[in-house]
Design a protein around this motif. Structure first.
Motif, PDB file in Angstrom:
ATOM      1  N   ALA A  11       0.832  -1.205   0.000  1.00  0.00           N
ATOM      2  CA  ALA A  11       0.000   0.000   0.000  1.00  0.00           C
ATOM      3  C   ALA A  11       0.868   1.257   0.000  1.00  0.00           C
ATOM      4  O   ALA A  11       0.588   2.216  -0.739  1.00  0.00           O
ATOM      5  N   LEU A  12       1.930   1.259   0.817  1.00  0.00           N
ATOM      6  CA  LEU A  12       2.838   2.412   0.865  1.00  0.00           C
ATOM      7  C   LEU A  12       3.580   2.579  -0.455  1.00  0.00           C
ATOM      8  O   LEU A  12       3.800   3.707  -0.922  1.00  0.00           O
ATOM      9  N   PHE A  13       3.964   1.464  -1.059  1.00  0.00           N
ATOM     10  CA  PHE A  13       4.644   1.498  -2.343  1.00  0.00           C
ATOM     11  C   PHE A  13       3.747   2.127  -3.405  1.00  0.00           C
ATOM     12  O   PHE A  13       4.158   3.040  -4.139  1.00  0.00           O
ATOM     13  N   LEU A  14       2.498   1.671  -3.483  1.00  0.00           N
ATOM     14  CA  LEU A  14       1.570   2.182  -4.484  1.00  0.00           C
ATOM     15  C   LEU A  14       1.197   3.639  -4.211  1.00  0.00           C
ATOM     16  O   LEU A  14       1.027   4.428  -5.145  1.00  0.00           O
ATOM     17  N   PHE A  15       1.075   4.000  -2.934  1.00  0.00           N
ATOM     18  CA  PHE A  15       0.771   5.380  -2.559  1.00  0.00           C
ATOM     19  C   PHE A  15       1.899   6.309  -3.002  1.00  0.00           C
ATOM     20  O   PHE A  15       1.656   7.379  -3.566  1.00  0.00           O
ATOM     21  N   THR A  16       3.139   5.890  -2.765  1.00  0.00           N
ATOM     22  CA  THR A  16       4.296   6.698  -3.157  1.00  0.00           C
ATOM     23  C   THR A  16       4.395   6.824  -4.671  1.00  0.00           C
ATOM     24  O   THR A  16       4.658   7.913  -5.204  1.00  0.00           O
ATOM     25  N   VAL A  17       4.187   5.720  -5.370  1.00  0.00           N
ATOM     26  CA  VAL A  17       4.217   5.739  -6.835  1.00  0.00           C
ATOM     27  C   VAL A  17       3.153   6.691  -7.369  1.00  0.00           C
ATOM     28  O   VAL A  17       3.388   7.445  -8.321  1.00  0.00           O
ATOM     29  N   ALA A  18       1.979   6.671  -6.745  1.00  0.00           N
ATOM     30  CA  ALA A  18       0.875   7.533  -7.191  1.00  0.00           C
ATOM     31  C   ALA A  18       1.216   9.013  -7.012  1.00  0.00           C
ATOM     32  O   ALA A  18       0.865   9.843  -7.858  1.00  0.00           O
ATOM     33  N   ILE A  19       1.887   9.362  -5.916  1.00  0.00           N
ATOM     34  CA  ILE A  19       2.301  10.755  -5.710  1.00  0.00           C
ATOM     35  C   ILE A  19       3.251  11.195  -6.817  1.00  0.00           C
ATOM     36  O   ILE A  19       3.075  12.246  -7.439  1.00  0.00           O
ATOM     37  N   ILE A  20       4.258  10.363  -7.064  1.00  0.00           N
ATOM     38  CA  ILE A  20       5.242  10.692  -8.102  1.00  0.00           C
ATOM     39  C   ILE A  20       4.580  10.755  -9.470  1.00  0.00           C
ATOM     40  O   ILE A  20       4.835  11.667 -10.260  1.00  0.00           O
ATOM     41  N   ALA A  21       3.700   9.793  -9.746  1.00  0.00           N
ATOM     42  CA  ALA A  21       3.023   9.749 -11.043  1.00  0.00           C
ATOM     43  C   ALA A  21       2.111  10.952 -11.234  1.00  0.00           C
ATOM     44  O   ALA A  21       2.062  11.542 -12.318  1.00  0.00           O
ATOM     45  N   GLY A  22       1.369  11.321 -10.186  1.00  0.00           N
ATOM     46  CA  GLY A  22       0.492  12.483 -10.280  1.00  0.00           C
ATOM     47  C   GLY A  22       1.275  13.752 -10.530  1.00  0.00           C
ATOM     48  O   GLY A  22       0.857  14.612 -11.313  1.00  0.00           O
ATOM     49  N   PHE A  23       2.423  13.861  -9.890  1.00  0.00           N
ATOM     50  CA  PHE A  23       3.291  15.036 -10.066  1.00  0.00           C
ATOM     51  C   PHE A  23       3.844  15.085 -11.492  1.00  0.00           C
ATOM     52  O   PHE A  23       3.737  16.097 -12.188  1.00  0.00           O
ATOM     53  N   LEU A  24       4.439  13.976 -11.931  1.00  0.00           N
ATOM     54  CA  LEU A  24       5.048  13.938 -13.255  1.00  0.00           C
ATOM     55  C   LEU A  24       4.000  14.002 -14.364  1.00  0.00           C
ATOM     56  O   LEU A  24       4.240  14.608 -15.414  1.00  0.00           O
ATOM     57  N   ASP A  25       2.840  13.381 -14.133  1.00  0.00           N
ATOM     58  CA  ASP A  25       1.797  13.392 -15.150  1.00  0.00           C
ATOM     59  C   ASP A  25       1.313  14.810 -15.407  1.00  0.00           C
ATOM     60  O   ASP A  25       1.021  15.193 -16.539  1.00  0.00           O
ATOM     61  N   THR A  26       1.220  15.601 -14.352  1.00  0.00           N
ATOM     62  CA  THR A  26       0.808  16.997 -14.505  1.00  0.00           C
ATOM     63  C   THR A  26       1.871  17.800 -15.236  1.00  0.00           C
ATOM     64  O   THR A  26       1.552  18.689 -16.032  1.00  0.00           O
ATOM     65  N   LEU A  27       3.120  17.465 -15.008  1.00  0.00           N
ATOM     66  CA  LEU A  27       4.213  18.203 -15.644  1.00  0.00           C
ATOM     67  C   LEU A  27       4.413  17.804 -17.095  1.00  0.00           C
ATOM     68  O   LEU A  27       4.538  18.663 -17.966  1.00  0.00           O
ATOM     69  N   ALA A  28       4.441  16.505 -17.355  1.00  0.00           N
ATOM     70  CA  ALA A  28       4.847  16.066 -18.693  1.00  0.00           C
ATOM     71  C   ALA A  28       4.007  14.950 -19.276  1.00  0.00           C
ATOM     72  O   ALA A  28       4.230  14.536 -20.402  1.00  0.00           O
ATOM     73  N   GLY A  29       3.031  14.447 -18.537  1.00  0.00           N
ATOM     74  CA  GLY A  29       2.245  13.331 -19.032  1.00  0.00           C
ATOM     75  C   GLY A  29       2.965  12.013 -18.806  1.00  0.00           C
ATOM     76  O   GLY A  29       4.152  11.963 -18.467  1.00  0.00           O
ATOM     77  N   GLY A  30       2.246  10.910 -19.005  1.00  0.00           N
ATOM     78  CA  GLY A  30       2.871   9.601 -18.897  1.00  0.00           C
ATOM     79  C   GLY A  30       2.906   9.026 -17.504  1.00  0.00           C
ATOM     80  O   GLY A  30       3.672   8.093 -17.248  1.00  0.00           O
ATOM     81  N   GLY A  31       2.085   9.544 -16.582  1.00  0.00           N
ATOM     82  CA  GLY A  31       2.079   9.002 -15.234  1.00  0.00           C
ATOM     83  C   GLY A  31       1.685   7.534 -15.197  1.00  0.00           C
ATOM     84  O   GLY A  31       2.116   6.784 -14.318  1.00  0.00           O
ATOM     85  N   GLY A  32       0.886   7.105 -16.182  1.00  0.00           N
ATOM     86  CA  GLY A  32       0.491   5.704 -16.261  1.00  0.00           C
ATOM     87  C   GLY A  32       1.658   4.771 -16.515  1.00  0.00           C
ATOM     88  O   GLY A  32       1.585   3.562 -16.259  1.00  0.00           O
ATOM     89  N   LEU A  33       2.772   5.329 -17.022  1.00  0.00           N
ATOM     90  CA  LEU A  33       3.981   4.540 -17.220  1.00  0.00           C
ATOM     91  C   LEU A  33       4.549   4.080 -15.889  1.00  0.00           C
ATOM     92  O   LEU A  33       5.323   3.124 -15.837  1.00  0.00           O
ATOM     93  N   LEU A  34       4.164   4.758 -14.817  1.00  0.00           N
ATOM     94  CA  LEU A  34       4.590   4.375 -13.478  1.00  0.00           C
ATOM     95  C   LEU A  34       3.533   3.519 -12.788  1.00  0.00           C
ATOM     96  O   LEU A  34       3.839   2.471 -12.231  1.00  0.00           O
ATOM     97  N   THR A  35       2.287   3.990 -12.816  1.00  0.00           N
ATOM     98  CA  THR A  35       1.255   3.345 -12.006  1.00  0.00           C
ATOM     99  C   THR A  35       0.820   1.977 -12.520  1.00  0.00           C
ATOM    100  O   THR A  35       0.633   1.045 -11.734  1.00  0.00           O
ATOM    101  N   LEU A  36       0.663   1.825 -13.837  1.00  0.00           N
ATOM    102  CA  LEU A  36       0.206   0.525 -14.357  1.00  0.00           C
ATOM    103  C   LEU A  36       1.240  -0.577 -14.139  1.00  0.00           C
ATOM    104  O   LEU A  36       0.897  -1.649 -13.614  1.00  0.00           O
ATOM    105  N   PRO A  37       2.511  -0.369 -14.508  1.00  0.00           N
ATOM    106  CA  PRO A  37       3.507  -1.404 -14.193  1.00  0.00           C
ATOM    107  C   PRO A  37       3.615  -1.669 -12.695  1.00  0.00           C
ATOM    108  O   PRO A  37       3.807  -2.809 -12.281  1.00  0.00           O
ATOM    109  N   ALA A  38       3.474  -0.618 -11.866  1.00  0.00           N
ATOM    110  CA  ALA A  38       3.543  -0.804 -10.412  1.00  0.00           C
ATOM    111  C   ALA A  38       2.426  -1.715  -9.934  1.00  0.00           C
ATOM    112  O   ALA A  38       2.637  -2.603  -9.099  1.00  0.00           O
ATOM    113  N   LEU A  39       1.225  -1.511 -10.454  1.00  0.00           N
ATOM    114  CA  LEU A  39       0.091  -2.360 -10.083  1.00  0.00           C
ATOM    115  C   LEU A  39       0.321  -3.803 -10.503  1.00  0.00           C
ATOM    116  O   LEU A  39       0.052  -4.741  -9.753  1.00  0.00           O
ATOM    117  N   MET A  40       0.837  -3.983 -11.716  1.00  0.00           N
ATOM    118  CA  MET A  40       1.061  -5.336 -12.220  1.00  0.00           C
ATOM    119  C   MET A  40       2.193  -6.032 -11.476  1.00  0.00           C
ATOM    120  O   MET A  40       2.177  -7.253 -11.300  1.00  0.00           O
TER     121      MET A  40
END
Length: 252
Positions: A11-40
């Motif tokens: 849960a902590l791992f996914l929460f941290t990934v989501a913070i980073i992904a949300g930040f980067l996705d807003t800046l440059a897009g592609g946050g799903g490149l972090l969250t989907l592989p993390a989930l899998m």
């Protein structure tokens, strides 16, 4: 749907990934490149990972969209016709993925990640100037936007980057304008895809809500940094993000 393998560490791992992904996705897009592989990587089946990813990404894209509209970085008249087109494309794509062998995603995702990373690495440095449009507004709305929306419904990672690239290269938008518009379109595709996945029962709520909180924090931080960070840095962020996650994904 429940996930028996959810531990505090995961849960902590996914929460941290989501913070980073949300930040980067807003800046440059592609946050799903972090969250989907993390989930899998946590052992969640591909189709359920896609559905859960849409649940959490809606918050990040929604937060970024609201911030862009409130700060008038994007005007409603610029996206009011594009968002429905993106919605329709994503709905169709998400319906299609329900009937595809999702094991193929194990091979497709690294390919997509590599493609986006290489594209940003070899393309010329972006600038802030508007350029002439290469396709008409109607063709862009009726063809380009639905196709990218369909990709988001079928797979997803990199959709924000694709919208940004399309706006930049096909409609002549400057980089920051294209990035801001991409947020609203990505939100539309996420909502459309999520609706289909909810009807199909392919969402793990506890995991999704955990990551939603992270996305909310990351998107809020990113929206306050977007117009303060040099444009070239955004390009480098995408490249680093792509290849970093590719290495992590391939060694998981």
């Amino acid at each position: 749907m429940e996930f028996a393998g959810l531990t505090i560490e995961i849960a902590l791992f996914l929460f941290t990934v989501a913070i980073i992904a949300g930040f980067l996705d807003t800046l440059a897009g592609g946050g799903g490149l972090l969250t989907l592989p993390a989930l899998m990587m946590t052992g969640i089946p591909p189709l359920i990972a896609l559905g859960t990813n849409k649940l959490q990404s809606c918050v990040g894209a929604g937060t970024a969209s609201v911030m862009m509209l409130r700060k008038r970085r994007v005007r409603w008249h610029q996206v009011k016709d594009l968002m429905p087109a993106a919605f329709i494309g994503s709905t169709i794509g998400t319906i299609i993925i329900q009937f595809i062998n999702t094991e193929a995603l194990t091979f497709i995702i690294p390919v997509v990640i590599s493609f986006i990373g290489i594209y940003f690495l070899i393309t010329p440095t972006v600038d802030e100037k508007n350029k002439s449009a290469k396709v008409s507004a109607s063709r862009y709305k009726n063809m380009v936007v639905p196709i990218i929306g369909g990709y988001d419904g079928i797979l997803g990672p990199g959709t924000g980057s694709f919208f940004t690239l399309a706006g930049r290269s096909l409609r002549g938008q400057n980089f920051l304008e294209a990035t801001a518009i991409a947020k609203t379109l990505n939100f539309s595709t996420n909502i459309a895809s999520l609706i289909v996945f909810l009807f199909a029962g392919q969402v793990i709520w506890l995991v999704g809500i955990t990551m939603m909180l992270g996305q909310l924090i990351g998107a809020w931080l990113g929206s306050h940094c977007l117009f303060k960070i040099p444009i070239n840095y955004l390009r480098y962020l995408v490249v680093i993000m792509c290849f970093g996650m590719l290495i992590k994904y391939m060694t998981a």
